[in-house]
Design a protein around this motif. Structure first.
Motif, mmCIF file in Angstrom:
data_model
loop_
_atom_site.group_PDB
_atom_site.id
_atom_site.type_symbol
_atom_site.label_atom_id
_atom_site.label_comp_id
_atom_site.label_asym_id
_atom_site.label_seq_id
_atom_site.Cartn_x
_atom_site.Cartn_y
_atom_site.Cartn_z
ATOM 1 N N UNK A 84 0.837 -1.184 0.000
ATOM 2 C CA UNK A 84 0.000 0.000 0.000
ATOM 3 C C UNK A 84 0.875 1.239 0.000
ATOM 4 N N UNK A 85 0.307 2.309 -0.482
ATOM 5 C CA UNK A 85 1.014 3.577 -0.493
ATOM 6 C C UNK A 85 0.173 4.566 0.296
ATOM 7 N N UNK A 86 0.793 5.228 1.236
ATOM 8 C CA UNK A 86 0.080 6.192 2.050
ATOM 9 C C UNK A 86 0.113 7.555 1.357
ATOM 10 N N UNK A 87 -1.059 8.135 1.185
ATOM 11 C CA UNK A 87 -1.164 9.453 0.577
ATOM 12 C C UNK A 87 -1.813 10.376 1.595
ATOM 13 N N UNK A 88 -1.113 11.421 1.945
ATOM 14 C CA UNK A 88 -1.660 12.407 2.856
ATOM 15 C C UNK A 88 -2.313 13.505 2.033
ATOM 16 N N UNK A 89 -3.622 13.586 2.127
ATOM 17 C CA UNK A 89 -4.368 14.585 1.370
ATOM 18 C C UNK A 89 -4.572 15.820 2.237
ATOM 19 N N UNK A 90 -4.481 17.009 1.647
ATOM 20 C CA UNK A 90 -4.703 18.226 2.427
ATOM 21 C C UNK A 90 -6.177 18.365 2.788
ATOM 22 N N UNK A 91 -6.427 19.073 3.859
ATOM 23 C CA UNK A 91 -7.806 19.306 4.263
ATOM 24 C C UNK A 91 -8.408 20.422 3.418
ATOM 25 N N UNK A 92 -9.714 20.489 3.382
ATOM 26 C CA UNK A 92 -10.395 21.504 2.579
ATOM 27 C C UNK A 92 -10.156 22.902 3.137
ATOM 28 N N UNK A 93 -9.912 23.009 4.426
ATOM 29 C CA UNK A 93 -9.697 24.312 5.051
ATOM 30 C C UNK A 93 -8.226 24.690 5.137
ATOM 31 N N UNK A 94 -7.368 23.869 4.561
ATOM 32 C CA UNK A 94 -5.932 24.117 4.654
ATOM 33 C C UNK A 94 -5.512 25.297 3.807
ATOM 34 N N UNK A 95 -4.302 25.795 4.030
ATOM 35 C CA UNK A 95 -3.829 26.950 3.271
ATOM 36 C C UNK A 95 -3.530 26.565 1.821
ATOM 37 N N UNK A 96 -3.809 27.476 0.918
ATOM 38 C CA UNK A 96 -3.504 27.291 -0.495
ATOM 39 C C UNK A 96 -2.106 27.838 -0.730
ATOM 40 N N UNK A 97 -1.132 26.961 -0.936
ATOM 41 C CA UNK A 97 0.246 27.383 -1.109
ATOM 42 C C UNK A 97 0.522 27.562 -2.588
ATOM 43 N N UNK A 98 0.815 28.759 -3.033
ATOM 44 C CA UNK A 98 1.106 28.951 -4.456
ATOM 45 C C UNK A 98 2.463 28.340 -4.823
ATOM 46 N N UNK A 99 2.512 27.753 -6.006
ATOM 47 C CA UNK A 99 3.739 27.135 -6.509
ATOM 48 C C UNK A 99 4.178 27.936 -7.723
ATOM 49 N N UNK A 100 5.404 28.433 -7.740
ATOM 50 C CA UNK A 100 5.872 29.154 -8.929
ATOM 51 C C UNK A 100 5.855 28.245 -10.157
ATOM 52 N N UNK A 101 5.621 28.826 -11.324
ATOM 53 C CA UNK A 101 5.527 28.055 -12.563
ATOM 54 C C UNK A 101 6.762 27.254 -12.878
ATOM 55 N N UNK A 102 7.949 27.758 -12.502
ATOM 56 C CA UNK A 102 9.189 27.023 -12.796
ATOM 57 C C UNK A 102 9.329 25.774 -11.945
ATOM 58 N N UNK A 103 8.515 25.676 -10.883
ATOM 59 C CA UNK A 103 8.588 24.528 -9.977
ATOM 60 C C UNK A 103 7.412 23.579 -10.143
ATOM 61 N N UNK A 104 6.653 23.684 -11.231
ATOM 62 C CA UNK A 104 5.458 22.858 -11.409
ATOM 63 C C UNK A 104 5.576 21.984 -12.650
ATOM 64 N N UNK A 105 5.406 20.688 -12.449
ATOM 65 C CA UNK A 105 5.299 19.734 -13.546
ATOM 66 C C UNK A 105 3.877 19.195 -13.515
ATOM 67 N N UNK A 106 3.121 19.429 -14.563
ATOM 68 C CA UNK A 106 1.734 18.983 -14.656
ATOM 69 C C UNK A 106 1.662 17.709 -15.476
ATOM 70 N N UNK A 107 1.029 16.687 -14.913
ATOM 71 C CA UNK A 107 0.787 15.438 -15.625
ATOM 72 C C UNK A 107 -0.724 15.316 -15.771
ATOM 73 N N UNK A 108 -1.182 15.215 -17.013
ATOM 74 C CA UNK A 108 -2.614 15.128 -17.284
ATOM 75 C C UNK A 108 -2.912 13.757 -17.876
ATOM 76 N N UNK A 109 -3.801 13.013 -17.226
ATOM 77 C CA UNK A 109 -4.206 11.688 -17.684
ATOM 78 C C UNK A 109 -5.475 11.850 -18.507
#
Length: 163
Positions: free
Chosen positions: A48-73
């Protein structure tokens, strides 16, 4: 104890003794062997793989574009990826989920040399659950520590449709 009945013989022959077979040692041996094999067998463990999901009320942390790799299925097992955000007009590339496809993207210098790189995994409505599991496996194999499962936005849909 088990007995094997013998036929009664009549005639000139002498009557032999009845044969008695004691099955108790055989049952004891069978139960000991069964117990031994049950206790020494290694059972397959679920991975099994443990995935920690953020809560709905958690802070929205912005990620700079140079640090983002988007994978679209996408449907039909298609996998697209791009660096940055759709508003930056990135180059949309297609790959597959093989060891020569997505794994090489995750092991590329652009991803591995950036310690702040975050992989954003997005799935369209037509994608398969198996593909999501395969991407999570590739992230685990390549040792990627920062990733998130993100909803597909309208900008992403527009980028996919322009391909």
């Amino acid at each position: 104890m088990a007995l094997i009945p013998q036929k009664q013989r009549t005639g000139n022959r002498t009557r032999g003794k009845g044969f008695h077979l004691d099955m108790t040692p055989m049952v004891d041996l069978a139960s000991l062997l069964l117990t031994f094999f049950i206790l020494t067998t290694t059972f397959a463990r679920l991975q099994t793989m443990e995935i920690n999901m953020p809560t709905a009320n958690g802070p929205d942390t912005p990620i700079p574009g140079k640090n983002a790799l988007n994978i679209v299925l996408d449907k039909e097992n298609k996998v697209y990826y791009f660096f940055g955000y759709p508003g930056d007009e990135p180059e949309l590339k297609q790959t597959d989920l093989s060891a020569n496809g997505m794994r090489q993207v995750l092991l590329s210098e652009q991803v591995k040399d950036n310690p702040d790189m975050v992989v954003l995994v997005k799935a369209t409505a037509g994608s398969r659950y198996k593909n999501l599991v395969d991407v999570l496996d590739e992230l685990k194999i390549t040792g990627t520590r920062k990733y998130a499962l993100v909803d597909l936005r309208e900008e992403d849909k527009a980028l996919l449709s322009s391909r």
